[in-house]
Design a protein around this motif. Structure first.
Motif, short mmCIF file in Angstrom:
data_model
loop_
_atom_site.label_atom_id
_atom_site.label_comp_id
_atom_site.label_asym_id
_atom_site.label_seq_id
_atom_site.Cartn_x
_atom_site.Cartn_y
_atom_site.Cartn_z
N ARG A 104 1.01 -1.11 0.24
CA ARG A 104 -0.09 0.10 0.00
C ARG A 104 0.68 1.36 -0.09
N GLU A 105 2.06 1.06 0.67
CA GLU A 105 2.92 2.49 0.75
C GLU A 105 3.29 2.76 -0.64
N MET A 106 3.61 1.64 -1.33
CA MET A 106 4.25 1.78 -2.80
C MET A 106 3.53 2.29 -3.63
N MET A 107 2.15 1.83 -3.58
CA MET A 107 1.10 2.20 -4.33
C MET A 107 0.67 3.70 -4.17
N ALA A 108 0.68 4.31 -2.91
CA ALA A 108 0.42 5.64 -2.61
C ALA A 108 1.45 6.36 -3.10
N LYS A 109 2.68 5.91 -3.36
CA LYS A 109 3.70 6.71 -3.90
C LYS A 109 3.87 6.57 -5.46
N GLY A 110 2.85 5.91 -6.15
CA GLY A 110 2.68 5.84 -7.61
C GLY A 110 3.27 4.73 -8.30
N THR A 111 3.69 3.75 -7.22
CA THR A 111 3.87 2.39 -8.08
C THR A 111 2.70 1.69 -8.59
N VAL A 112 2.58 1.53 -9.95
CA VAL A 112 1.44 0.68 -10.14
C VAL A 112 1.89 -0.58 -10.85
N ALA A 113 3.18 -1.12 -11.00
CA ALA A 113 3.61 -2.37 -11.30
C ALA A 113 4.67 -2.71 -10.49
N MET A 114 4.77 -4.02 -9.70
CA MET A 114 5.80 -4.23 -8.93
C MET A 114 6.06 -5.85 -9.16
N GLU A 115 7.23 -6.28 -9.03
CA GLU A 115 7.74 -7.47 -9.01
C GLU A 115 8.25 -7.68 -7.49
N ILE A 116 7.90 -9.09 -7.04
CA ILE A 116 8.13 -9.47 -5.70
C ILE A 116 8.89 -10.78 -5.62
N ILE A 126 2.71 -14.01 -2.18
CA ILE A 126 2.76 -13.00 -3.42
C ILE A 126 1.55 -13.22 -4.14
N ARG A 127 1.21 -14.41 -4.41
CA ARG A 127 -0.02 -15.03 -5.33
C ARG A 127 -1.19 -14.09 -4.62
N ARG A 128 -1.38 -14.06 -3.45
CA ARG A 128 -2.48 -13.71 -2.82
C ARG A 128 -2.38 -12.07 -3.03
N ILE A 129 -1.29 -11.52 -2.75
CA ILE A 129 -1.28 -9.88 -3.15
C ILE A 129 -1.49 -9.68 -4.62
N LYS A 130 -1.09 -10.49 -5.57
CA LYS A 130 -1.28 -10.40 -6.95
C LYS A 130 -2.99 -10.50 -7.08
N GLU A 131 -3.56 -11.15 -6.47
CA GLU A 131 -5.03 -11.48 -6.69
C GLU A 131 -5.69 -10.14 -6.03
N THR A 132 -5.01 -9.64 -4.95
CA THR A 132 -5.86 -8.63 -4.12
C THR A 132 -5.62 -7.02 -4.58
N VAL A 133 -4.56 -6.76 -5.00
CA VAL A 133 -4.38 -5.48 -5.39
C VAL A 133 -4.39 -4.80 -6.91
N PRO A 134 -4.68 -3.56 -6.93
CA PRO A 134 -5.17 -3.17 -8.24
C PRO A 134 -3.72 -2.84 -9.15
N ALA A 135 -2.49 -2.94 -8.47
CA ALA A 135 -1.36 -2.80 -9.17
C ALA A 135 -0.95 -4.30 -9.94
N ALA A 136 -0.31 -4.22 -10.92
CA ALA A 136 0.14 -5.36 -11.53
C ALA A 136 1.43 -5.92 -10.66
N VAL A 137 1.41 -7.31 -10.32
CA VAL A 137 2.37 -8.03 -9.62
C VAL A 137 2.90 -9.02 -10.38
N LYS A 138 4.23 -9.08 -10.60
CA LYS A 138 4.88 -10.32 -10.79
C LYS A 138 5.90 -11.16 -9.92
N SER A 139 5.81 -12.38 -9.91
CA SER A 139 6.27 -13.27 -8.67
C SER A 139 7.81 -13.84 -9.15
N THR A 140 8.69 -13.69 -8.36
CA THR A 140 9.83 -14.45 -8.70
C THR A 140 10.62 -15.40 -7.57
N PHE A 141 10.71 -16.67 -8.20
CA PHE A 141 11.45 -17.61 -7.08
C PHE A 141 12.77 -17.31 -6.81
#
Ligand code: NIG
Ligand code: FE
Length: 398
Positions: free
Chosen positions: A132-144, A162-177
């Motif tokens: 939420r902090e990142m989105m408030a600062k203008g990040t709309v897509a993030m890798e985790i 990470i998958r749950r974050i992907k499903e719950t936030v409006p930002a795009a989320v990519k996941s890395t092992f």
């Protein structure tokens, strides 16, 4: 349908099909004055200058003469972690290096032991504060990334979060092992490399990418090569390379068609040569140079060599406890001597490329997601990097 009107500066316009900008093109971006932008079904339907003939409705937004730009894309973060490492902050202030803190059982292993003790639900709640902090600062897509579990059970716990974050936030989320982040507790070095290889098929059910910390004291080029070979056809690589030493991580990443090679605080001309003509994008993380007192990457030299450069936050508890992409952009200018437009492209289109989302994010392009920052009046690209701490965002749309 909604309309943003009264835009003083519409910044970051790119024609369709431009997935990254390289060399001299990194120093250019499309800008319109006195513009409007129309959004349909969450996408940029059209934009132009002057009076827009679309009906203004209740949903329309008056930009009050301010700048509208694509939201930030952060292609490298470790924001799923438990607790804090503020205890190590004092060690650092007292002069211990990143490597010295790690060798005393601090560092990544400290985060791993905290994470192993933390319930999945709690880990999600703690991580969401940062999202939420990142989105408030203008990040709309993030890798985790994962990488604080360091055993099969806890790595999968991270990937599920990470998958749950992907499903719950409006930002795009990519996941890395990032199983290969450090040697897990209770394993010998060799056993753990094998354990990472064994985790790959399961990790591939959750993750988009695989990462290896290919650096002095962590994983060798040969081990990286083995791990990436095992992940072939399952996960695209993104590599941690050349943070602590000239590691060979860039070359092994290029060999395995990594989407990005990241960190690059210690780079020679050989790394720049190795990246030419490849689809791998060099990504620098000035926040960790700042926090650890490391050299800043040679972003300007990469661009001079005709390459494109991405910048990301590396948001994590040990080397970069900040996900502020505007500060990353400012450091690109102040410390790496990028022009404001070069730095802007590095934190938007090129960082979108570095996580495989630049067909949808990173620029003002018809058909892309309307993932935008509307600034307060009076800001432009130079000023957001120059006056780098004054709040500038009026609204983030995604
Ligand atoms: O990107 N360098 C390796 N991994 C992280 C740091 C992780 C940590 O210290 O917790 C990085 O800097
Ligand atoms: Fe990292």
């Amino acid at each position: 349908m909604s309309l943003i009107y009264n835009i003083g500066l519409l910044v970051g316009i790119q024609p369709e099909g431009v997935l990254r900008v390289e060399g001299a093109a990194q120093g250019r971006t499309g800008i319109l004055e006195n513009a409007w932008l129309r959004i349909e079904d969450g996408r940029i339907a059209d934009y132009g200058t002057g009076f827009c003939h679309s009906e203004r409705s209740e949903e329309s937004i008056d930009a009050r003469g301010a700048m509208v730009m694509p939201g930030f894309c952060d292609s490298h973060t470790h924001i799923v972690y438990a607790g804090s490492r503020d205890g190590e902050f004092l060690d650092k202030i007292n002069g211990l290096s990143y490597e010295e803190i790690a060798s005393r059982g601090g560092g990544i292993l400290n985060s791993a032991s905290l994470l192993n003790k933390t319930q999945e639900e709690d880990l999600y709640v703690q991580s969401m504060v940062r999202v939420r902090e990142m989105m408030a600062k203008g990040t709309v897509a993030m890798e985790i990334k994962s990488g604080y579990g360091l055993n099969p059970e806890a790595e999968m716990k991270m990937l599920r979060v990470i998958r749950r974050i992907k499903e719950t936030v409006p930002a795009a989320v990519k996941s890395t092992f990032l199983g290969a982040h450090a040697i897990g507790q209770g394993y010998t070095h060799e056993e753990y490399v094998q354990a990472v290889i064994d985790m790959i098929p399961q990790a591939a059910q959750y993750a988009d990418f695989i990462d290896v910390f290919c650096d002095e004291g962590f994983f060798t080029v040969e081990e990286t090569d083995r791990i990436l070979t095992a992940a072939q056809h399952l996960l695209t690589p993104k590599i941690h390379a050349n943070e602590l030493a000239v590691s060979g991580g860039v070359q092994v990443g290029v060999k395995h068609k990594a989407l990005s090679v990241d960190h690059l605080e210690r780079t020679t001309d050989a790394e720049i040569e190795a990246l030419k003509g490849t689809w791998t994008i060099p990504t620098m993380l000035p926040g960790s140079s700042f926090f650890l007192g490391l050299p800043y990457g040679r972003a300007k030299d990469y661009i001079k060599a005709g390459l494109g450069v991405a910048l990301a936050s590396d948001y994590n508890p040990g080397s970069s406890p900040s996900g502020d992409m505007r500060f990353v952009m400012a450091q690109g200018c102040i410390k790496m001597r990028l022009t404001p437009i070069e730095a802007f492209n590095a934190v938007t289109l090129n960082s979108a490329y570095a996580m495989g989302v630049s067909a949808e994010y990173g620029s003002i392009t018809r058909g892309k997601k309307a993932a935008l920052i509307i600034t307060e009046p009076g800001w432009d690209l130079t000023k957001i990097a120059y006056q780098y701490q004054t709040p500038f965002i009026s609204k983030v749309i995604m």
